[in-house]
Every structure is written in structure tokens, then in C-alpha cells.
Design a protein around this motif. Structure first.
Motif, PDB file in Angstrom:
ATOM      1  N   ILE A 272      -1.965  -5.681 -13.457  1.00  9.81           N
ATOM      2  CA  ILE A 272      -0.506  -5.691 -13.551  1.00  9.81           C
ATOM      3  C   ILE A 272      -0.086  -7.122 -13.888  1.00  9.81           C
ATOM      4  CG2 ILE A 272       1.667  -5.119 -12.409  1.00  9.81           C
ATOM      5  CD1 ILE A 272       0.072  -3.551 -10.351  1.00  9.81           C
ATOM      6  N   SER A 273       0.877  -7.260 -14.814  1.00 12.40           N
ATOM      7  CA  SER A 273       1.393  -8.589 -15.199  1.00 12.40           C
ATOM      8  C   SER A 273       2.884  -8.652 -14.886  1.00 12.40           C
ATOM      9  CB  SER A 273       1.150  -8.842 -16.692  1.00 12.40           C
ATOM     10  OG  SER A 273      -0.218  -8.977 -16.977  1.00 12.40           O
ATOM     11  N   PRO A 274       3.240  -9.018 -13.661  1.00  6.54           N
ATOM     12  CA  PRO A 274       4.648  -8.969 -13.242  1.00  6.54           C
ATOM     13  C   PRO A 274       5.425 -10.267 -13.426  1.00  6.54           C
ATOM     14  CG  PRO A 274       3.292  -9.398 -11.335  1.00  6.54           C
ATOM     15  CD  PRO A 274       2.356  -9.344 -12.536  1.00  6.54           C
ATOM     16  N   GLY A 275       4.777 -11.312 -13.937  1.00  5.99           N
ATOM     17  CA  GLY A 275       5.311 -12.673 -13.836  1.00  5.99           C
ATOM     18  C   GLY A 275       6.626 -12.920 -14.527  1.00  5.99           C
ATOM     19  N   ASN A 276       6.984 -12.128 -15.567  1.00 10.63           N
ATOM     20  CA  ASN A 276       8.231 -12.388 -16.280  1.00 10.63           C
ATOM     21  C   ASN A 276       9.459 -12.001 -15.482  1.00 10.63           C
ATOM     22  OD1 ASN A 276       7.371 -13.557 -18.729  1.00 10.63           O
ATOM     23  ND2 ASN A 276       6.713 -11.566 -19.510  1.00 10.63           N
ATOM     24  N   THR A 277       9.329 -11.028 -14.576  1.00 10.78           N
ATOM     25  CA  THR A 277      10.523 -10.501 -13.917  1.00 10.78           C
ATOM     26  C   THR A 277      10.435 -10.461 -12.397  1.00 10.78           C
ATOM     27  OG1 THR A 277       9.653  -8.243 -14.160  1.00 10.78           O
ATOM     28  CG2 THR A 277      11.127  -9.053 -15.897  1.00 10.78           C
ATOM     29  N   ASP A 285       9.852  -6.243  -4.203  1.00  6.22           N
ATOM     30  CA  ASP A 285       8.941  -6.403  -5.345  1.00  6.22           C
ATOM     31  C   ASP A 285       7.492  -6.292  -4.902  1.00  6.22           C
ATOM     32  OD1 ASP A 285      11.086  -6.654  -6.987  1.00  6.22           O
ATOM     33  OD2 ASP A 285      10.642  -8.702  -7.664  1.00  6.22           O
ATOM     34  N   LEU A 286       7.161  -6.841  -3.739  1.00  3.48           N
ATOM     35  CA  LEU A 286       5.806  -6.694  -3.222  1.00  3.48           C
ATOM     36  C   LEU A 286       5.498  -5.219  -2.974  1.00  3.48           C
ATOM     37  CD1 LEU A 286       3.151  -7.892  -2.145  1.00  3.48           C
ATOM     38  CD2 LEU A 286       4.249  -8.036   0.104  1.00  3.48           C
ATOM     39  N   LYS A 287       6.453  -4.505  -2.428  1.00  5.36           N
ATOM     40  CA  LYS A 287       6.250  -3.078  -2.185  1.00  5.36           C
ATOM     41  C   LYS A 287       6.037  -2.335  -3.501  1.00  5.36           C
ATOM     42  CE  LYS A 287       8.225   0.958   0.132  1.00  5.36           C
ATOM     43  NZ  LYS A 287       7.990   1.863  -1.008  1.00  5.36           N
ATOM     44  N   ALA A 288       6.792  -2.723  -4.542  1.00  5.70           N
ATOM     45  CA  ALA A 288       6.618  -2.080  -5.850  1.00  5.70           C
ATOM     46  C   ALA A 288       5.207  -2.308  -6.383  1.00  5.70           C
ATOM     47  CB  ALA A 288       7.655  -2.611  -6.835  1.00  5.70           C
ATOM     48  N   LEU A 289       4.698  -3.537  -6.195  1.00 10.29           N
ATOM     49  CA  LEU A 289       3.321  -3.830  -6.607  1.00 10.29           C
ATOM     50  C   LEU A 289       2.329  -2.964  -5.837  1.00 10.29           C
ATOM     51  CD1 LEU A 289       2.933  -7.725  -6.924  1.00 10.29           C
ATOM     52  CD2 LEU A 289       2.648  -6.019  -8.729  1.00 10.29           C
ATOM     53  N   ILE A 290       2.510  -2.896  -4.550  1.00  9.79           N
ATOM     54  CA  ILE A 290       1.584  -2.129  -3.719  1.00  9.79           C
ATOM     55  C   ILE A 290       1.665  -0.644  -4.051  1.00  9.79           C
ATOM     56  CG2 ILE A 290       1.142  -1.403  -1.337  1.00  9.79           C
ATOM     57  CD1 ILE A 290       1.783  -4.264  -0.471  1.00  9.79           C
ATOM     58  N   ASP A 291       2.866  -0.148  -4.287  1.00  9.96           N
ATOM     59  CA  ASP A 291       3.015   1.263  -4.657  1.00  9.96           C
ATOM     60  C   ASP A 291       2.319   1.555  -5.992  1.00  9.96           C
ATOM     61  OD1 ASP A 291       4.464   1.702  -2.367  1.00  9.96           O
ATOM     62  OD2 ASP A 291       6.433   1.721  -3.369  1.00  9.96           O
ATOM     63  N   LYS A 292       2.452   0.625  -6.935  1.00  2.16           N
ATOM     64  CA  LYS A 292       1.812   0.799  -8.239  1.00  2.16           C
ATOM     65  C   LYS A 292       0.288   0.817  -8.070  1.00  2.16           C
ATOM     66  CE  LYS A 292       2.675   0.857 -12.805  1.00  2.16           C
ATOM     67  NZ  LYS A 292       3.627  -0.044 -13.415  1.00  2.16           N
ATOM     68  N   ALA A 333       3.160 -22.522  -5.712  1.00  2.00           N
ATOM     69  CA  ALA A 333       3.364 -22.037  -4.343  1.00  2.00           C
ATOM     70  C   ALA A 333       3.852 -20.593  -4.347  1.00  2.00           C
ATOM     71  CB  ALA A 333       4.355 -22.934  -3.617  1.00  2.00           C
ATOM     72  N   ALA A 334       4.771 -20.286  -5.250  1.00  2.00           N
ATOM     73  CA  ALA A 334       5.309 -18.930  -5.318  1.00  2.00           C
ATOM     74  C   ALA A 334       4.224 -17.932  -5.736  1.00  2.00           C
ATOM     75  CB  ALA A 334       6.476 -18.886  -6.294  1.00  2.00           C
ATOM     76  N   GLN A 335       3.446 -18.306  -6.736  1.00  2.00           N
ATOM     77  CA  GLN A 335       2.398 -17.412  -7.208  1.00  2.00           C
ATOM     78  C   GLN A 335       1.326 -17.219  -6.142  1.00  2.00           C
ATOM     79  OE1 GLN A 335       0.960 -18.855 -10.987  1.00  2.00           O
ATOM     80  NE2 GLN A 335       2.989 -18.762 -11.940  1.00  2.00           N
ATOM     81  N   ALA A 336       0.940 -18.279  -5.488  1.00  5.04           N
ATOM     82  CA  ALA A 336      -0.073 -18.172  -4.432  1.00  5.04           C
ATOM     83  C   ALA A 336       0.416 -17.268  -3.308  1.00  5.04           C
ATOM     84  CB  ALA A 336      -0.428 -19.553  -3.900  1.00  5.04           C
ATOM     85  N   TYR A 337       1.692 -17.400  -2.965  1.00  2.00           N
ATOM     86  CA  TYR A 337       2.273 -16.554  -1.913  1.00  2.00           C
ATOM     87  C   TYR A 337       2.134 -15.080  -2.270  1.00  2.00           C
ATOM     88  CZ  TYR A 337       5.904 -14.578   1.142  1.00  2.00           C
ATOM     89  OH  TYR A 337       6.605 -13.823   2.062  1.00  2.00           O
ATOM     90  N   LEU A 338       2.469 -14.742  -3.506  1.00  2.02           N
ATOM     91  CA  LEU A 338       2.367 -13.350  -3.951  1.00  2.02           C
ATOM     92  C   LEU A 338       0.916 -12.872  -3.948  1.00  2.02           C
ATOM     93  CD1 LEU A 338       3.781 -10.841  -5.275  1.00  2.02           C
ATOM     94  CD2 LEU A 338       3.130 -11.857  -7.476  1.00  2.02           C
ATOM     95  N   LEU A 339       0.018 -13.662  -4.524  1.00  3.79           N
ATOM     96  CA  LEU A 339      -1.392 -13.270  -4.597  1.00  3.79           C
ATOM     97  C   LEU A 339      -1.978 -13.070  -3.204  1.00  3.79           C
ATOM     98  CD1 LEU A 339      -2.513 -15.732  -7.419  1.00  3.79           C
ATOM     99  CD2 LEU A 339      -2.459 -13.236  -7.618  1.00  3.79           C
ATOM    100  N   PHE A 346      -2.915  -5.300   0.605  1.00  3.50           N
ATOM    101  CA  PHE A 346      -3.439  -4.142  -0.135  1.00  3.50           C
ATOM    102  C   PHE A 346      -4.958  -4.185  -0.235  1.00  3.50           C
ATOM    103  CE2 PHE A 346      -4.841  -1.770  -3.818  1.00  3.50           C
ATOM    104  CZ  PHE A 346      -4.229  -0.547  -3.598  1.00  3.50           C
ATOM    105  N   ILE A 347      -5.498  -5.236  -0.855  1.00  3.17           N
ATOM    106  CA  ILE A 347      -6.939  -5.283  -1.108  1.00  3.17           C
ATOM    107  C   ILE A 347      -7.722  -5.175   0.205  1.00  3.17           C
ATOM    108  CG2 ILE A 347      -8.846  -6.674  -2.021  1.00  3.17           C
ATOM    109  CD1 ILE A 347      -7.024  -5.568  -4.197  1.00  3.17           C
ATOM    110  N   LYS A 348      -7.406  -6.005   1.174  1.00  2.00           N
ATOM    111  CA  LYS A 348      -8.195  -6.051   2.406  1.00  2.00           C
ATOM    112  C   LYS A 348      -7.923  -4.871   3.345  1.00  2.00           C
ATOM    113  CE  LYS A 348      -8.888 -11.032   2.190  1.00  2.00           C
ATOM    114  NZ  LYS A 348      -8.698 -12.355   2.832  1.00  2.00           N
ATOM    115  N   LYS A 349      -6.880  -4.107   3.053  1.00  2.00           N
ATOM    116  CA  LYS A 349      -6.603  -2.914   3.858  1.00  2.00           C
ATOM    117  C   LYS A 349      -7.192  -1.650   3.242  1.00  2.00           C
ATOM    118  CE  LYS A 349      -2.436  -4.592   6.198  1.00  2.00           C
ATOM    119  NZ  LYS A 349      -0.983  -4.372   6.443  1.00  2.00           N
TER     120      LYS A 349
END
Length: 773
Positions: A272-277, A285-292, A333-339, A346-349
Motif C-alpha cells: 500500500i502506498s498511502p503517503g500522498n494523502t 487512517d491507521l484503521k483504514a490501513l489495517i482494514d485494507k 518522525a511521522a513516517q516512523a510513527y505510522l510504520l 497488525f503484523i505482530k498480532k
């Protein structure tokens, strides 16, 4: 949907022996109608780590015993059975190693056989002792006369994938003959050097079709590639509309891709490439990523990537600026927070999920940046970082580069290799073998693998991807020319010669210093031809012309031969424009040679007829946007029609060069596939010293995409005092043919006024012509 046929990658009857130092012709007498004097040469691709053979072997029998263990990889079993059927075997007697049935003349042992008791059984019956494989994805293939007059074949993998790869190699060593195939006596021990080996569909432009992807996945499995990353830039649900769920029909297609990938032992990574929006701090937005991601998990995806490349890193939302604005590097910092949150939540769960993969915004730079430093500090250490090498399309990727970048990011590196991708030059094909990559890009240098970004043309991409697979599996033994030869034999053995010519005409890249095999072969013939023509040596020009005519005839005939012999309609559709262009170049070249020969012979009527045909061919060529890398041919045709280009081969100078390999001499080298490019500013220029004063009245500029919107043509006798002879205020690029009143000049300059793009100025050729009046 086109059926994917997975037959022997390269049959053992291929004409070249390709495992240097390990493999030699097998002097095996054929049985039945074949001549006993015939010999065989076996080829395995990718080249195995170790292959030993004897001069013995045995035929498969129509009845074969197959001994497996509980849990033997189903894909390997299916692959082997299909290969046996095609090799003439009609009956396969299956049994378990706990109670093996050994009545058939030929026994095949297929599985991991990690139980010591199972291994003892195999050793007892086969006489083979060293059957241990400890390398992940490694395998052993051994064939031998055993006890009780039985013939044995052992295909044993360290794991399921290794077993599957063993069947792929076994298919390649089978020697095709009437009746049942012949099995040479060999011992092969093999394993990959790179842990992750694959492809990333990460280009801009029209994504591959569903059928394209299915065929690609079968190709990857066949060539021991274990990774496919789904990341087409212009899939709207991947990038621009990433928050939206896929439609039901698209989910079904993705589910089929995941299933097909698993069958071919390929890890399907959903990116997924969400960085533009995205708002990095947003819970929704995090929930949208996890749902996807969850929707993909539900159809079997176990590997995920979050991409942050090719975006404006600025924080566009007030919430992000409030949360991360005080950090030393807010975007990092923002990108690291999201990752990190996605990794944790998600990944570790999800048990069984692979490590998260990302591409940082600064993914190609040579050194560190404040962003990179902060990104490395904040992003969790188990997240994999993709890197293109130094440069978006890196001419070379060295272990020294890897050490440096690994030292900056301090994360495992997965190379995103932008070869053979052509989205940046959509009217080119890059069919040359992979070059410029060190053989020790390994975990010791921070590199855990490589994914190649292919072309929009899926079938054509298989030609260079074959060589990428070769390199990734066994880079220590990789030979680009040798690998390409095997690729072409597999792709279209019956059409090897015309396909090779077509590849040579689509060869030049930054990776191979824009090498053009066709031009290398034709250029000296062109030089001989013009030298003889200028000397009016009719005998010499006729001989040189005959040599050129042979080359042009090959160009003209190759497309027809490919269309007749290549049983791949999707490939032929992809390359249709390129084939048309190659045919026209051959046709135009023949007309040009015949025209000059007629002129030399004083046959004005024939010369006029050939000139007309040459003009018609050139008009047709101009209508085809596709480009071939045979740059000396267009300049040859230009000279035949318009006379000698005074600038060719002369000394050129420029105000600047964008990079060290885009120098001004490349705009006067008689090759319109090489180019000069300036730095990114308006006031740039290129000039040529003609060597002496000529009366000139025409200049032709062959622009690359970075063309001059406004520019002047200036001339000088001394290189100091310049006179304007032409001013262009609204060029549209392409080829600018500029006529002006005849003027005496030694130096000619293109002086830029205004660029048409954010790039600089770039010329393939800068031609100057003498006045004919």
C-alpha cells in the motif's frame, strides 16, 4: 485465460554447455533409432552450486515408482508427475517411504527425508551416501544405478520449496528422445545465495492484466524466484484511493493470485502506498490501513509493505504538524510513527505474518540526509528497508555501496532494482541481461535480497528477468551473455537467431553503458561504405554495400520470422510496433545502399527510385513512436538522404553535463541513441567545432524529452564572437530541422533560452550540414 505450460525450462539437448568447470558433454549412447555416436550437453538454469556427472545414465521406463513421505510438497509431486508424463512415462506406482514399493525398473524418491531412518532406507537402496542438505531452499538431485538392477533418482529438498526446486532442476536434466527420456547419471547440490529473489510490479502506467500476473507467477516458480510484490503505481486502490476497499471482483482476482503464488512457492507481498494523502497521526487512517491489510490477510496474503516513495514528505495536515513538528526531522518522525504502529498493531498480532517492508522517501541518494538519520533511529529494527542502489536506475550496485547504505539505515536492505523497468521511457524496451551488480550483495553486506521492477510489457520482461533470476540464485557463477543466450533459447528456441537480433536492437541501457550490439556490428561497415563512396572506389563501395545489405536484410526479415515462429501471441502483441520499426529500418537501409550504389554507377533513374523508397520508409518510420537501440542506422539514412553531417565525430563542448556520463561528445557521435544532457537551468549551451570553416545552411536537433522551448542557433569563425542565425520561440521537441541563409562558420552553437520542462536540455544528435548551393 491462456493456459500456462510449465515444461522443461531448458531441455538437455540445448547446444551450449554452461556450468563452467563442472559440466562437460555427456557421451551417452541414444537407444533405439538414435545414433550411438550422439552426445548430450545438459544445462541447468539457474546454474547450480555443484554438479558432478559421469558418462553413464539410463532411460526412463514407461513404468516408474514414486516414493514420497507423508507431507511431501504437493506442488513438487504434481510438477514431477507432469514432467514424467511428458517424458513418456505412462504408469506411476506411488508409495510411502515407510513401506516403499520398488517393483518398477526406475524408482524416484521425492521429499525432504529429514528423518534419519528414512535417509538410511534411501542410502541402502540407492548406494548414495551424501544426501544431506542444510541450506534453506536447497535441494539435491542424484541419479544412479542402485541395487537389484534398479535405477534410482533422488530429489530431496531441505524444505518444501527446496523439494519443489529439485523437481524443476530434474526436468532440465532429462534428455529428450523418442520413447521415454534419458536420465544422465548426476549429483547436483544446489541452494540460493540471496534469501529473497523476485519481482516487484512497481512501475507507473497501465498495470499488468490478471492473466499477465498469473503467467508471471508461473515463470517465477519455474526460475526459482520466491517473491512477488504487488505495487502497481497506477492501481488506484494501491495509491490514490488506498483507503477504499477493493471491489468484490478485484478481491477474487487477488485471491487467485495469492493461491497461484503459493502453488509456485512465491511469497505474495501486498503493498500500500498511502503517503500522498495519509495523516500519519490519524487513528482513522491507521484503521483504514489495517482494514485494507486485513482484507488481504483473509484471502491468504501473509506479507505486507507500506511504501513512502515518490511523495512530498512535507506534513500537510495540522494534526501531523502539531504532533511531529518539534522533531529534528518531522517527516521521518511521522513516517516512523505510522510504520511502527502498523507493525505493532497488525503484523505482530497476526501469527505467520512476514516482516514488514517499506521504501523510505529518500531511497536512492548516495549519502546520509537528516531524514535518513532520523528514520534509521526511529523505525523498528525488524522492518525491512528497500533501496534502489545509488540512483533511481543505478548503473551499478556494489557491496561497498550496500555497506555504506546499510550503515546509514541500519536495517536489512532489500534491493528494489529498477531494471528492466521502462516507465520512464515508455517507447523503449530493455531486453539486455542484468549487469553491474556485485556478486557479494549478501546478508554479510546488509542485503537480504533483490526484487526487479519489470517493464509494462509483461511477456517481454521475461527475457531479462530470466537473467535476473540467474544472478540472484548464484551470482558467483553469473555470466550475463551466457545467461541471455539461455533465456532466448528457452523463450523461443526455434526463433533464436531473429529473437537475438531483436534483443540486440533493444539492448542499450545505463547498466551496460548504452552498448548497442547491432550498432557495434554495423558501424564499421558504414564507415567502410562511406570511405569507399567518397573515394569513388566502385569496387570497394560495392563490396562494403553488399556487407551492409546482408545486415539490413536480417533486420527486414527478423520480424516476419518471429511472427511465424514465436508461439506467444501476447509477446508479439506487446512488441508489434518495435518489430514494425525494425522491418522498416531494414527496408530503408536497403534502399539507402542501393541508392548510393546507383549514384556511384551513374544510374540516375535507379538512384531516384531508391531515393523515393527511402523517403517513404523514413516517413513511415517517423509515424512509429517506438524506439530501437540501433542509433547508427538513422544517422546512416540521414547521410544518404541529406549528405554528410559535418558535426559527426568532431569536438563538442557544453556549458555543463547533468552527470558524468552524459557528455557533449555523445551529441556528435553519429548515434542517436546516446545523448548529452545539461544541468537544470535555462542558460545552457552546446557547441561543436567543425575543424575548419564551411559554408553551412542547415542544422538538425534531435531532442530527448528534455528539449528547448526557446533557443538560438549561433555560429562563429573563431569560437569567441558569435552571430545569431536562427531563433526558436516555440519548439515542440522531437526533431527540429532548421534552415537558414548560407553562412561561413567553423563553430556552431545551440544556446538555450528557455527549457520546456524542469529538466535541462538534452540532445541525441546535433547535426550540421554544408550548403549545396
Amino acid at each position: 485465460m491462456e493456459k500456462v505450460v510449465k515444461r522443461k525450462a531448458i531441455k538437455a539437448v540445448v547446444s551450449a554447455c554452461l556450468v563452467s568447470g563442472l559440466l562437460a558433454p555427456l557421451d551417452i549412447p541414444k537407444i533405439g533409432k538414435a545414433k550411438a555416436s550422439e552426445t548430450y550437453e545438459i544445462t541447468v538454469s539457474p546454474i547450480p552450486k555443484s554438479l558432478e556427472k559421469t558418462d553413464k545414465g539410463f532411460p526412463l521406463n514407461p513404468k516408474v515408482g514414486l516414493v514420497t513421505e507423508t507431507g511431501t510438497d504437493p506442488a513438487a509431486v504434481a510438477e514431477l508427475k507432469q514432467a514424467l508424463k511428458e517424458a513418456g512415462v505412462t504408469t506411476v506406482v506411488e508409495s510411502n517411504i515407510k513401506n516403499p514399493m520398488l517393483q518398477a525398473p526406475v524408482i524416484i524418491w521425492l521429499g525432504e527425508f529429514s528423518d534419519p531412518d528414512e535417509m538410511k532406507i534411501i542410502q541402502q537402496y540407492t548406494g548414495l551416501q551424501d544426501l544431506e542438505m542444510t541450506k534453506k531452499e536447497g535441494y539435491i538431485v542424484a541419479s544412479k544405478h542402485g541395487t537389484n538392477n534398479k535405477k534410482h533418482i533422488v530429489i530431496s529438498g531441505h524444505d518444501e520449496t527446496g523439494t519443489y526446486y529439485g523437481t524443476q532442476t530434474f526436468e532440465q536434466i532429462m534428455v529428450e528422445r523418442k520413447g521415454t527420456d534419458w536420465i544422465p547419471e548426476v549429483e547436483i547440490k544446489d541452494w540460493p545465495t540471496m534469501p529473497i529473489r523476485g519481482s516487484i510490479e512497481g512501475f507507473y502506467g497501465a498495470p499488468w492484466s490478471h492473466e499477465d500476473r498469473l503467467r508471471q507467477l508461473a515463470f517465477y516458480g519455474k526460475h526459482k524466484m520466491n517473491s512477488y510484490i504487488y505495487a502497481p503505481k497506477d492501481d488506484p486502490y494501491h495509491r490514490e484511493r488506498w483507503k477504499e476497499p477493493y471491489p468484490v471482483g478485484k478481491i477474487a482476482e487477488l485471491a487467485q493470485l495469492v493461491k497461484t503464488a503459493k502453488e509456485n512457492h512465491v511469497t505474495f507481498t501486498f503493498a500500500i502506498s498511502p503517503g500522498n494523502t495519509i495523516t500519519y497521526s490519524s487513528e482513522s487512517d491507521l484503521k483504514a490501513l489495517i482494514d485494507k491489510a486485513q482484507a488481504m490477510w483473509d484471502i491468504g496474503v501473509r506479507s505486507f509493505a507500506l511504501y513512502l516513495d515518490d511523495i512530498d514528505p512535507s506534513l500537510h495536515s495540522p494534526e501531523d504538524r502539531a504532533m511531529f513538528g518539534g522533531d529534528p526531522n518531522p517527516p521521518a518522525a511521522a513516517q516512523a510513527y505510522l510504520l511502527n504502529r502498523f507493525n505493532e498493531e497488525f503484523i505482530k498480532k497476526h501469527s505467520g505474518a512476514e516482516r514488514l517492508i517499506t521504501v523510505p522517501t529518500d531511497y536512492y541518494q548516495a549519502g546520509t540526509t537528516p531524514y535518513r538519520k532520523r528514520f534509521a533511529e526511529l523505525v523498528q529494527s525488524d522492518i525491512i528497508v528497500q533501496w534502489t542502489g545509488i540512483g533511481v536506475v543505478a548503473p551499478t550496485i556494489t557491496s561497498q555501496d550496500a555497506d555504506k547504505i546499510h550503515g546509514i539505515f541500519k536495517h536489512d536492505l532489500l534491493i528494489w532494482d529498477n531494471y528492466p523497468v521502462n516507465d520512464f521511457d515508455r517507447n523503449r524496451l530493455f531486453l539486455a541481461p542484468l549487469t553491474g551488480r556485485d556478486s557479494d550483495l549478501t546478508p554479510e553486506h546488509g542485503v537480504i535480497g533483490l526484487t526487479a521492477n519489470p517493464m509494462n510489457e509483461a511477456e517481454a520482461s521475461k527475457i531479462p528477468l530470466f537473467t535476473v533470476a540467474d544472478y540472484m540464485w548464484n551470482p558467483e557463477a553469473y555470466d550475463p551473455a551466457d545467461s541471455l543466450k539461455r533465456s532466448l533459447k528457452e523463450f523461443a528456441g526455434a526463433a533464436f537467431e531473429p529473437l537475438n537480433l531483436f534483443v540486440e536492437a533493444s539492448y542499450a541501457t545505463s547498466l551496460n553503458n548504452n552498448r548497442e550490439p547491432v550498432s557495434e556490428r554495423v558501424k564499421p561497415l558504414i564507415e567502410q561504405f562511406w570511405t569507399a563512396a567518397e573515394a569513388k572506389d566502385f569496387q570497394a563501395v560495392t563490396a562494403a554495400g553488399e556487407a551492409l545489405l546482408q545486415e539490413f536484410a536480417r533486420m527486414k526479415q527478423a520480424p516476419k520470422q518471429l511472427r511465424e515462429k514465436v508461439a506467444n501471441p501476447n509477446f508479439l502483441k506487446e512488441v508489434d510496433g518495435y518489430l514494425n520499426k525494425l522491418e522498416l529500418y531494414g527496408q530503408a537501409g536497403e534502399a539507402a545502399v542501393h541508392m548510393v550504389l546507383a549514384q556511384q554507377n551513374g544510374d540516375t533513374a535507379e538512384a531516384a527510385a531508391q531515393r523515393l523508397e527511402l523517403k517513404q520508409s523514413l516517413t513511415a518510420l517517423d509515424k512509429i513512436p517506438q524506439k530501437l537501440s540501433i542509433g547508427v542506422v538513422p544517422t546512416f539514412l540521414e547521410r544518404a538522404l541529406n549528405g554528410k553531417n559535418l558535426a559527426e565525430g568532431k569536438t563538442a563542448a557544453a556549458s555543463s553535463s547533468e552527470v558524468s556520463w552524459l557528455t557533449p561528445d555523445l551529441a556528435v557521435d553519429g548515434n542517436n541513441n546516446t545523448r548529452w544532457a545539461s544541468l537544470y537551468s535555462d542558460n545552457q549551451w552546446i557547441s561543436v567545432d567543425l575543424g575548419k570553416v564551411y559554408s553551412i545552411d542547415k542544422v538538425k536537433l534531435y531532442w530527448e524529452a528534455a528539449y528547448g522551448k526557446q533557443y538560438k542557433i549561433q555560429v562563429s569563425k573563431d569560437g569567441n564572437q558569435w552571430t545569431d542565425v536562427y531563433t526558436e520561440l516555440n519548439s515542440n521537441g522531437g526533431t527540429d530541422e532548421i534552415q537558414f541563409p548560407a553562412v561561413e562558420a567553423r563553430y556552431v552553437k545551440m544556446q538555450g533560452i528557455k527549457r520546456a520542462s524542469d529538466w535541462g536540455y538534452s540532445l541525441y544528435e546535433f547535426s550540421v550540414f554544408e550548403s549545396q548551393n
